[in-house]
Motif scaffolding. Structure first.
Motif, PDB file in Angstrom:
ATOM      1  N   CYS A 112       0.844  -1.197   0.000  1.00  6.94           N
ATOM      2  CA  CYS A 112       0.000   0.000   0.000  1.00  6.94           C
ATOM      3  C   CYS A 112       0.873   1.238   0.000  1.00  6.94           C
ATOM      4  CB  CYS A 112      -0.852  -0.042   1.270  1.00  6.94           C
ATOM      5  SG  CYS A 112      -1.983   1.326   1.415  1.00  6.94           S
ATOM      6  N   TYR A 165       0.077   3.872   1.597  1.00  3.11           N
ATOM      7  CA  TYR A 165       0.041   4.408   2.964  1.00  3.11           C
ATOM      8  C   TYR A 165       0.897   3.540   3.887  1.00  3.11           C
ATOM      9  CZ  TYR A 165      -4.000   6.836   0.953  1.00  3.11           C
ATOM     10  OH  TYR A 165      -4.815   7.580   0.152  1.00  3.11           O
ATOM     11  N   ASN A 166       1.000   3.961   5.135  1.00  7.40           N
ATOM     12  CA  ASN A 166       1.863   3.231   6.067  1.00  7.40           C
ATOM     13  C   ASN A 166       1.262   3.263   7.469  1.00  7.40           C
ATOM     14  OD1 ASN A 166       4.020   1.851   7.125  1.00  7.40           O
ATOM     15  ND2 ASN A 166       5.415   3.603   7.158  1.00  7.40           N
ATOM     16  N   CYS A 167       0.120   2.598   7.614  1.00  7.82           N
ATOM     17  CA  CYS A 167      -0.539   2.579   8.924  1.00  7.82           C
ATOM     18  C   CYS A 167       0.281   1.721   9.889  1.00  7.82           C
ATOM     19  CB  CYS A 167      -1.950   2.015   8.816  1.00  7.82           C
ATOM     20  SG  CYS A 167      -2.977   2.941   7.661  1.00  7.82           S
ATOM     21  N   TYR A 208      -0.654  -0.001  12.305  1.00  7.34           N
ATOM     22  CA  TYR A 208      -1.289  -1.261  12.679  1.00  7.34           C
ATOM     23  C   TYR A 208      -1.504  -2.189  11.480  1.00  7.34           C
ATOM     24  CZ  TYR A 208      -5.305   1.419  11.027  1.00  7.34           C
ATOM     25  OH  TYR A 208      -6.145   2.175  10.264  1.00  7.34           O
ATOM     26  N   CYS A 209      -0.938  -1.842  10.336  1.00  3.40           N
ATOM     27  CA  CYS A 209      -1.259  -2.597   9.117  1.00  3.40           C
ATOM     28  C   CYS A 209      -0.660  -4.002   9.153  1.00  3.40           C
ATOM     29  CB  CYS A 209      -0.718  -1.851   7.901  1.00  3.40           C
ATOM     30  SG  CYS A 209      -1.118  -2.691   6.369  1.00  3.40           S
ATOM     31  N   LEU A 254      -0.068  -5.905   6.771  1.00  7.93           N
ATOM     32  CA  LEU A 254       0.812  -6.220   5.626  1.00  7.93           C
ATOM     33  C   LEU A 254       2.283  -6.281   6.049  1.00  7.93           C
ATOM     34  CD1 LEU A 254      -0.816  -3.979   2.862  1.00  7.93           C
ATOM     35  CD2 LEU A 254      -1.112  -6.429   3.211  1.00  7.93           C
ATOM     36  N   THR A 311      -4.304  -3.879   0.058  1.00  7.90           N
ATOM     37  CA  THR A 311      -3.835  -2.613  -0.494  1.00  7.90           C
ATOM     38  C   THR A 311      -4.919  -1.556  -0.327  1.00  7.90           C
ATOM     39  OG1 THR A 311      -2.896  -1.619  -2.477  1.00  7.90           O
ATOM     40  CG2 THR A 311      -4.775  -3.075  -2.814  1.00  7.90           C
ATOM     41  N   ASP A 312      -4.714  -0.377  -0.896  1.00  6.45           N
ATOM     42  CA  ASP A 312      -5.775   0.616  -1.016  1.00  6.45           C
ATOM     43  C   ASP A 312      -5.850   0.981  -2.500  1.00  6.45           C
ATOM     44  OD1 ASP A 312      -7.302   3.018  -1.114  1.00  6.45           O
ATOM     45  OD2 ASP A 312      -6.935   3.304   1.027  1.00  6.45           O
ATOM     46  N   LYS A 370      -9.010   4.434   2.235  1.00  3.88           N
ATOM     47  CA  LYS A 370      -8.861   5.568   3.162  1.00  3.88           C
ATOM     48  C   LYS A 370      -8.540   6.817   2.351  1.00  3.88           C
ATOM     49  CE  LYS A 370      -7.144   3.266   7.355  1.00  3.88           C
ATOM     50  NZ  LYS A 370      -6.450   1.991   7.170  1.00  3.88           N
TER      51      LYS A 370
END
Ligand code: SF4
Lengths: 287, 327
Positions: B92, B94-96, B98-99, B101, B139-140, B171
């Motif tokens: 993804c 993004y880089n959360c 809690y992800c 991945l 992914t997003d 998101k």
């Protein structure tokens, strides 16, 4: 403080450089003011407090062996294979510094990829590592970019010790596969003319290194080790202790020095040990 | 917000697909490197996920098997029996914090599978019965739409398949990239909404709540089915206050009756993934809550989970009937 097995002492992990030839190394040794470390006898290693360099000898096997030795002994934060290479392509100029983004081992037909995390202004290319010198005809027929004799051996060994973002290969184009032109003096002169570009790449590469130094200070690491040994924790209990302490430190953002009180806990049997272990667990906020 | 990829790795064979040309045309100052198989670079040992996140690369590849998966136990099926998902993109933009991945893949580099026709064929094979397919799974997808218009192609494909419903979870605030399409009543655009305190602390690189809401509102106004997801709900300090505020903000902006439905779930993750992530990084407290590792999943202890679910459910039921709320 890092102490090599042969007594080499470093205050901080250095940046490692592996070269095949002394002729490639000597301009770097002068430029960075590196001193030969006589503690090492199996290979020539030159160091200052920031950089450590090993001369491996020619060929991928020698490069692999030297890299293994170097990374085991010196433990650098990252490592760069630096050296000359040939090319069949006239669009490269002699003296071009090139960052390698792909390495092919011609005999094993394997491919290796360093993580390309450094922003730089140099050319990039694919290097193919051969066991013997390559002729122009062969290189043209295979449509090769760069050819050398070390990169694949270096990379495979370095990958055992380091993550791919901590490994780089930097080459200087020395010839269009006419090896007779590549004398010792020629190589040294070639490297000398490119020292500022080489230094710039090394600086950029070391600047992006992100070491996961861990959550604990040195004292806290000692404390956890001491606790584990005084309480005679099993491997599983030791693992749990570290996990709870890590979670405590990250979520509370507080020190764990209060665990010192458990160093002197009176323990005479297994049940008492378990009781102390449970008290530690509660202190670290685990329900 | 798109990283300027310094390198694009192209698997042998992937260069033949039109999507490869589309992607390459978007990045001119990029080193292209060919690879035998995408796993030669994606699955290398000992990669540093967060170091790669700071300098993500693109990998273009052809997926040969597992083009559609049975629904995962970690995902809500929203009452759909025939729940499937696929992964045309791995990782993804993004880089959360809690992800999952980070625990699932060794690499943070982004793999895009360019053989979309094969993905369509794999779905058609299963369309004897109605199928619910989540296409923005690992992914997003909508966040990528400016680079590679996969959502648009899936929406058009879905329009022609009466047995297919797709969900695109995001998101992003990137509705504008598909705004020109006719709404498709078997496409659900699902926006994850989080309090800005969570966005700022844990959802790195994602748009703030306000922008996600604007995008969702625009989609509703254009006639799309929109789902809102409060997922994962994170137990930060003052979580009740923040989530109450967030839910209120959402329903001030979006008319409840116009929402397709709303779902919510507390943080949960495959236990092995969380263990792996903890080994790699010690910089985010959301990864170090004293979760309960139960069978294969890590999540809040049961009583806390129930408290959180009940709290969010009660908030949502102030705006929606229970038939539209999935917890
Ligand atoms: S948006 Fe979803 S897939 Fe992307 S980093 Fe965040 S949690 Fe992971």
């Amino acid at each position: 403080m890092i102490r090599g097995k042969e007594g080499f002492v470093l205050n901080k992990k250095p940046i490692g450089i592996v070269t095949a030839l002394h002729a490639e190394a000597s301009p770097l040794i002068d430029y960075f003011n590196l001193k030969k470390d006589i503690a090492f006898t199996k290979f020539e290693i030159f160091s200052n407090n920031r950089i450590s360099l090993i001369v491996s000898g020619i060929g991928k096997i020698k490069s692999a062996v030297a890299t293994t030795y170097f990374l085991g002994q010196v433990d650098p934060v990252c490592v760069i294979n630096f050296g000359i290479c040939g090319t069949p392509k006239p669009d490269y100029k002699i003296g071009d510094p090139v960052v390698v983004n792909k390495i092919t081992d011609v005999s094993g037909r394997r491919e290796f990829f360093p993580d390309m995390i450094v922003k730089h202004h140099l050319r990039e290319a694919h290097v193919t590592t051969f066991d013997t010198p390559v002729t122009m005809d062969m290189a043209v027929e295979l449509n090769l970019d760069l050819v050398d004799m070390e990169a694949s051996g270096f990379f495979q060994s370095a990958s055992v010790f380091l993550q791919p973002d901590k490994i780089a290969v930097l080459k200087i184009v020395s010839d269009y596969l006419e090896l007779e032109r590549v004398t010792r003096e020629f190589v040294t002169e070639l490297v000398q003319t490119k020292l500022s570009e080489i230094d710039n790449f090394i600086q950029r590469f070391s600047a992006v290194q992100f070491e996961n130094s861990g959550v604990f200070t040195e004292e806290e690491n000692l404390l956890l080790g001491e606790l584990s040994s005084r309480l005679r924790l099993t491997t599983a209990q030791n693992h749990l202790l570290r996990e709870w302490a890590t979670a405590y430190k990250i979520t509370s953002k507080k020190e764990i020095a209060f665990l010192n009180e458990f160093l002197h806990a009176k323990i005479q049997n297994k049940n008492e040990r378990l009781l102390v272990f449970k008290r530690i667990r509660a202190k670290l906020g685990v329900a | 917000m798109w990283p300027n990829f310094s390198h694009i790795y192209i698997e042998e064979g992937a260069e033949k697909y039109p999507l490869t040309d589309v992607i390459l045309s978007k990045f001119s100052n990029t080193f292209c490197v060919t690879v035998h198989h995408y796993k030669d670079i994606f699955n290398r040992p000992q990669q540093n996920f967060q170091s790669q996140k700071r300098s993500m690369k693109l990998i273009l590849a052809v997926k040969k098997d597992n083009l559609v998966y049975d629904g995962s136990e970690f995902s809500q099926s929203m009452g759909h029996d025939n729940f499937y998902y696929n992964s045309m993109i791995l990782n993804c933009v993004y880089n959360c914090d809690y992800c999952y991945l980070q625990g699932m893949y060794g690499s943070a580099n982004i793999v895009i599978f360019v053989n979309i026709g094969d993905f369509f064929s794999a779905v058609v094979e299963k369309l004897q019965k109605p199928m619910y397919l989540a296409i923005s799974y690992d992914t997003d997808l909508l966040a990528f739409e400016n680079v590679i218009p996969l959502c648009a192609q899936w929406i058009e494909f879905t329009r022609a398949q009466p047995n297919l419903t797709i969900e695109i979870r995001t998101k992003s605030a990137n509705f504008k990239s598909i705004k020109s399409l006719e709404p498709c009543d078997r496409t659900i655009l699902a926006w994850t909404m989080s309090p800005d305190e969570v966005v700022e602390k844990y959802e790195k690189g994602t748009p703030p709540l306000r922008r996600r809401l604007e995008a969702a509102k625009e989609a509703i106004d254009e006639g799309w089915k929109v789902r809102v997801c409060f997922d994962p709900v994170i137990r930060i300090d003052h979580w009740k206050e923040y989530y109450s505020q967030c839910v209120q903000t959402v329903f001030e902006k979006l008319e409840a009756v116009k929402l397709y439905d709303v779902s919510s779930g507390v943080f949960r993750m495959n236990a092995d993934y969380l263990r792996k992530i903890r080994k790699q990084r010690q910089d985010s407290d959301v990864l170090y809550y004293p979760y309960v590792f139960d069978k294969n999943a890590a999540s809040y202890p049961e009583t806390i989970k129930n408290e959180m679910n009940l709290f969010i459910q009660n908030l949502l039921l102030q705006y929606l009937p229970s038939t539209k709320v999935f917890i």
